[in-house]
Design an enzyme around this catalytic site. Structure first.
Site, PDB file in Angstrom:
ATOM      1  N   ASN A 160      28.203 -34.299  45.902  1.00  0.00           N
ATOM      2  CA  ASN A 160      27.453 -33.422  45.015  1.00  0.00           C
ATOM      3  C   ASN A 160      27.431 -34.037  43.620  1.00  0.00           C
ATOM      4  OD1 ASN A 160      26.339 -31.306  43.591  1.00  0.00           O
ATOM      5  ND2 ASN A 160      27.866 -29.785  44.188  1.00  0.00           N
ATOM      6  N   THR A 206      26.161 -23.314  42.769  1.00  0.00           N
ATOM      7  CA  THR A 206      26.042 -23.163  41.320  1.00  0.00           C
ATOM      8  C   THR A 206      24.612 -22.834  40.919  1.00  0.00           C
ATOM      9  OG1 THR A 206      27.901 -24.660  40.910  1.00  0.00           O
ATOM     10  CG2 THR A 206      26.342 -24.337  39.109  1.00  0.00           C
ATOM     11  N   SER A 217      29.152 -31.077  40.989  1.00  0.00           N
ATOM     12  CA  SER A 217      30.120 -30.263  41.722  1.00  0.00           C
ATOM     13  C   SER A 217      31.015 -29.483  40.762  1.00  0.00           C
ATOM     14  CB  SER A 217      30.991 -31.169  42.601  1.00  0.00           C
ATOM     15  OG  SER A 217      31.990 -30.427  43.254  1.00  0.00           O
ATOM     16  N   SER A 218      31.147 -28.192  41.011  1.00  0.00           N
ATOM     17  CA  SER A 218      32.063 -27.359  40.223  1.00  0.00           C
ATOM     18  C   SER A 218      33.486 -27.705  40.616  1.00  0.00           C
ATOM     19  CB  SER A 218      31.803 -25.876  40.473  1.00  0.00           C
ATOM     20  OG  SER A 218      30.522 -25.497  40.048  1.00  0.00           O
ATOM     21  N   SER A 246      30.448 -27.834  49.781  1.00  0.00           N
ATOM     22  CA  SER A 246      30.223 -28.541  48.533  1.00  0.00           C
ATOM     23  C   SER A 246      28.866 -29.229  48.580  1.00  0.00           C
ATOM     24  CB  SER A 246      31.321 -29.592  48.318  1.00  0.00           C
ATOM     25  OG  SER A 246      31.091 -30.325  47.136  1.00  0.00           O
ATOM     26  N   GLY A 247      28.046 -28.988  47.563  1.00  0.00           N
ATOM     27  CA  GLY A 247      26.722 -29.584  47.522  1.00  0.00           C
ATOM     28  C   GLY A 247      25.635 -28.741  48.161  1.00  0.00           C
ATOM     29  N   GLY A 285      33.061 -25.195  46.931  1.00  0.00           N
ATOM     30  CA  GLY A 285      32.785 -25.114  48.358  1.00  0.00           C
ATOM     31  C   GLY A 285      33.800 -25.890  49.174  1.00  0.00           C
ATOM     32  N   GLU A 303      35.601 -28.597  51.189  1.00  0.00           N
ATOM     33  CA  GLU A 303      35.539 -30.042  50.935  1.00  0.00           C
ATOM     34  C   GLU A 303      36.306 -30.836  51.980  1.00  0.00           C
ATOM     35  OE1 GLU A 303      34.909 -30.353  46.102  1.00  0.00           O
ATOM     36  OE2 GLU A 303      36.825 -30.977  46.976  1.00  0.00           O
TER      37      GLU A 303
END
Length: 623
Positions: free
Chosen positions: A104, A50, A107-108, A45-46, A348, A350
Site C-alpha cells: 500500500n 482510509t 498505509s495507515s 492492507s491496501g 488492515g 497484514e
C-alpha cells in the site's frame, strides 16, 4: 462514481451498495432514534479503508455541516467551520502516521477512531480522535522497499530556503541514515513538495500557525539528525567497554540534533554514551556503554520524540474541534448533544515476507474486529431469528475465538508469554521463542521445526509466519531516564511540551498498572508496563465503545495485489469475501426480514396511525 442518486440510498435497496448509503443510514438512525452509531471500516492492507473513511466523513460533513465559520478572534481561522476542520485533519494524520509499504502506497501505521458529535438538529458539534499503536519502529528502521513516515520526505522536498538553513534539511532524503536504510524515496503519482504545502494548509486550518509549524518541523528534522549520530568503540579511562560519538559527521549530527531540540550537545552525547545506575544503597555510578548499546538508546530517543510529537498533534487537533464547537455556538445553533457517529479506520490485516511484533499486534486488532463482526452479524442475528422461529438453515461462520485465545489468553497466550519474558532480566528473543514452542498448545499455532525463531499463526484471513527476533525490545519500549532528562532540560517550548507528553504517558501507564493491581485481576497487573499490555487495554476500550453503538460494517475488498486500476483478480476477491464472512452474511440476511423494530420503536413510529378506540381514548397509547 459518487453521484447524487447514491447519496441517500433508498428504502427498497435498489441502488448498488455505496459508502454514502451506509453513512446515510447511520445518520438517519442517529437523528431518528438518538442512538450512537459506528461505521466500522475493515479489509486487508491496501483495500482502501482510509479513502473509504474520508468519503464517509465528506458525506457527513455535507449533510450535517453547520456551514459556519469558527473564527478565533484574530482572523487566522475565519471561514473554517468544525466540519471543514474534521476533513482537514486527514492530511495531518496521513503525513505523520502513514507510509508506503509493500502492499500500500499510503498505509495507515496506526489505528484511529473518530467520534463526531451532532446536536438535536443533526448538525455537527465537534469531534474527538483516539489513536491506537503507532508503529514506532518505522521511524528508525523502515523495511527494504518501503518508506518511513511521509512527513520526513515532504519536509525534505517542500522546505523553504529559510527552513533549509535553520533546520539543516537537505533536499535528498537519502542523506539521512534513517531514510537511506530502505532505499526508497519516491511514490508513484505523489508529489511530496505539493503535499508539504497541503500539510501546511491543514495545520493552519486546525489552528497551528506558521510559528508553531516551524517548531513541529524542527522536531521532525531533529529526529532525522539523531539517526546520523554514529558511535565508535574505544578505550576510555583505561576501559575497553566504552564508546564515544564518532568525530566528524557523527559529532556534527549530534550538535545539529541538540541545537534543534534546544538541549546541550555535551549533555546529549553523555546521555547516549553512558548510563547512571542507582545501587541498592542509594549510591549512583556511571556505566559506560559500547557502541551497539548507544545506538539502541539513540533509536529509543528518536522513537520516543516522534511518538510524543504524534500524540501532541492529535491533542492539538482535538482541542481545535472543541474550540470550533464553542465558537460555532457563539454564531448560533443548539449546543445540546444528541448522539454521535464513530468512524473506525484501523490498519488492515497484514502478511509480509518478514512479519514481526507490529504485524502480530495489527492482526490481533483485526481478529478482535472480526469477532465483533461475527458477534453482531452471525451470533446475535442467528439467535434473534431462532427466537422468532425463522429457519436459517445450515449457516456457518469462521469463529476466530481459538485464535484470540492463542494471542491473548493467560498464562500461555503469545502476548502473555512475551510479557512474562520481558519481566526476566536474562530473557532473550530466543528464550521467548522456546517458551512458545514448548508451552503453547493451540491448533492455530505451529512452531517452525527448521527455524527456532519462527512460528505460524492461523488467522481468520490466512496463515502468517512470524519471526520472534526483536520482540522483547519492541514490547518493552523503554527510554532510559537519562535520555528523558536531557529532553526535559530543553530551553525550547516545543521540546518541553513533548517531554510533558512523555511524562503523562508514563504516569498514565503507572496509574493503569496500579488499578490493575487493585482489581480482582491482580495477577494481570504484575510487572512493568509493556506495549502488549497497553494495546490489549486499548482494544478492550475500543470494543466497549463499539458495543455502545449501532454498528454499520463497511468491508473494503482489494481487487488485485499489484495496486493497479482496472484489474479484478476473481480468486483474490473471492478469498477475501469467504474469509471475512461476507458470503454467509448474505445468506443469513436473505433468510430473515429486511427491517425489524423493537415494540416500543414500532409504537413510537406508527402508533398515531391506529384508529381511536370506541370510548377508550387511551387504548392505543404509544407507551
Amino acid at each position: 462514481m459518487y453521484s447524487v442518486r447514491h447519496r441517500g440510498g433508498s428504502d427498497d435497496g435498489t441502488p448498488p451498495p455505496h459508502v454514502f448509503a451506509v453513512a446515510a443510514r447511520a445518520y438517519a438512525e442517529m437523528t431518528s432514534k438518538g442512538k450512537d452509531q459506528a461505521l466500522i471500516v475493515g479489509g486487508e492492507s491496501g483495500a482502501g479503508k482510509t479513502e473509504t473513511t474520508k468519503i464517509a466523513m465528506r458525506y457527513l460533513a455535507g449533510v450535517a455541516g453547520t456551514g459556519r465559520a469558527a473564527g478565533s478572534g484574530d482572523g487566522s481561522r475565519t471561514g473554517v467551520g468544525v466540519e471543514e476542520r474534521i476533513l482537514r485533519v486527514n492530511p495531518i494524520l496521513e503525513s505523520f502516521g502513514n507510509a508506503k509499504t509493500g502492499r500500500n502506497d499510503n498505509s495507515s501505521r496506526f489505528g484511529k477512531l473518530i467520534d463526531i458529535d451532532f446536536n438535536v438538529d443533526g448538525a455537527m458539534l465537534g469531534a474527538r480522535i483516539r489513536t491506537y499503536l503507532l508503529e514506532k519502529s518505522r521511524v528508525v528502521a523502515p523495511t527494504d522497499g518501503e518508506r518511513s513516515y511521509h512527513v520526513f520526505y515532504r519536509l525534505c522536498a517542500g522546505a523553504t530556503t529559510d527552513e533549509r538553513a535553520e533546520l539543516s534539511v537537505p533536499r535528498d532524503p537519502l542523506e539521512f541514515e534513517y531514510l537511506a536504510k530502505s532505499g526508497v524515496v519516491d511514490v508513484d503519482g505523489v508529489d511530496d513538495e505539493r503535499e508539504c504545502d497541503v500539510l501546511r494548509d491543514a495545520l493552519h486550518a486546525v489552528g497551528i500557525d506558521a510559528l508553531a509549524q516551524r517548531e513541529i518541523f524542527r522536531v521532525v528534522a531533529a529526529v532525522l539528525w539523531l539517526g546520523n549520530v554514529e558511535f565508535v568503540d574505544r578505550e576510555l579511562d583505561g576501559e575497553d567497554d566504552a564508546c564515544s560519538v564518532a568525530p566528524g559527521e557523527g559529532t556534527k549530527a549530534a550538535s545539529t540534533a541538540a541545537r534543534l531540540l534546544g538541549v546541550r550537545a555535551d549533555a546529549l552525547c553523555d546521555a547516549l554514551c553512558t548510563r547512571v545506575m542507582k545501587l541498592p544503597g542509594g549510591e549512583r555510578v556511571t556505566a559506560k556503554l559500547r557502541a551497539e548499546r548507544a545506538e539502541e538508546g539513540r533509536d529509543a530517543l528518536a522513537k520516543a520524540i516522534y511518538s510524543a510529537l504524534f500524540d501532541w498533534l492529535v491533542a492539538r487537533i482535538n482541542a481545535s474541534f472543541a474550540d470550533g464547537g464553542i465558537n460555532a455556538g457563539k454564531n448560533g445553533g443548539d449546543r445540546t448533544k444528541r448522539a454521535s457517529i464513530s468512524i473506525l479506520d484501523i490498519y488492515g490485516f497484514e502478511f509480509f515476507e518478514h512479519n514481526s511484533f507490529e504485524q502480530l499486534c495489527i492482526n490481533y486488532a483485526n481478529e478482535r474486529l472480526q469477532a465483533q463482526f461475527n458477534r453482531h452479524l452471525f451470533k446475535l442475528e442467528k439467535e434473534e431469528y431462532e427466537r422468532e422461529g425463522i429457519d436459517v438453515g445450515g449457516v456457518t461462520f469462521e469463529d476466530n475465538q481459538l485464535c484470540l485465545d492463542l494471542i491473548e489468553q493467560k498464562p500461555v497466550g503469545v502476548l502473555s508469554l512475551l510479557d512474562e519474558q520481558c519481566a526476566f532480566p536474562k530473557a532473550t528473543d530466543k528464550t521467548f521463542a522456546g517458551k512458545l514452542a514448548s508451552e503453547v498448545k493451540n491448533p492455530r499455532f505451529s512452531a517452525d521445526k527448521r527455524d527456532a525463531m519462527r512460528f505460524t499463526v492461523s488467522h481468520y484471513a490466512g496463515d502468517v509466519a512470524y519471526d520472534a527476533g526483536g520482540w522483547l525490545d519492541k514490547n518493552k519500549d523503554e527510554l532510559h531516564p537519562d535520555l528523558a532528562a536531557v529532553v526535559g532540560d530543553s530551553d525550547r517550548s516545543m521540546t518541553q511540551a513533548l517531554f510533558a507528553v512523555m511524562r503523562k504517558a508514563d504516569d498514565d501507564a503507572k496509574t493503569e498498572r496500579q488499578n490493575s493491581l487493585n482489581s480482582r485481576f491482580k495477577k494481570a497487573g504484575k510487572g512493568k508496563d509493556t506495549v502488549a499490555k497497553r494495546f490489549k487495554t486499548q482494544l478492550a476500550s475500543l470494543v466497549a465503545r463499539l458495543d455502545e453503538c449501532s454498528p454499520h460494517f463497511i468491508r473494503c475488498v482489494k481487487p488485485n495485489a499489484a495496486l493497479v486500476p482496472g484489474e479484478f483478480d476473481h480468486s483474490l476477491v473471492l478469498s477475501q469475501l469467504r474469509c471475512c464472512g461476507v458470503l454467509e452474511v448474505v445468506r443469513i440476511a436473505k433468510a430473515g426480514f429486511p427491517t425489524r423494530f423493537a415494540r416500543h420503536e414500532f409504537a413510537e413510529r406508527f402508533g398515531f396511525l391506529l384508529p381511536p378506540g370506541d370510548g377508550h381514548e387511551g387504548r392505543h397509547d404509544r407507551s
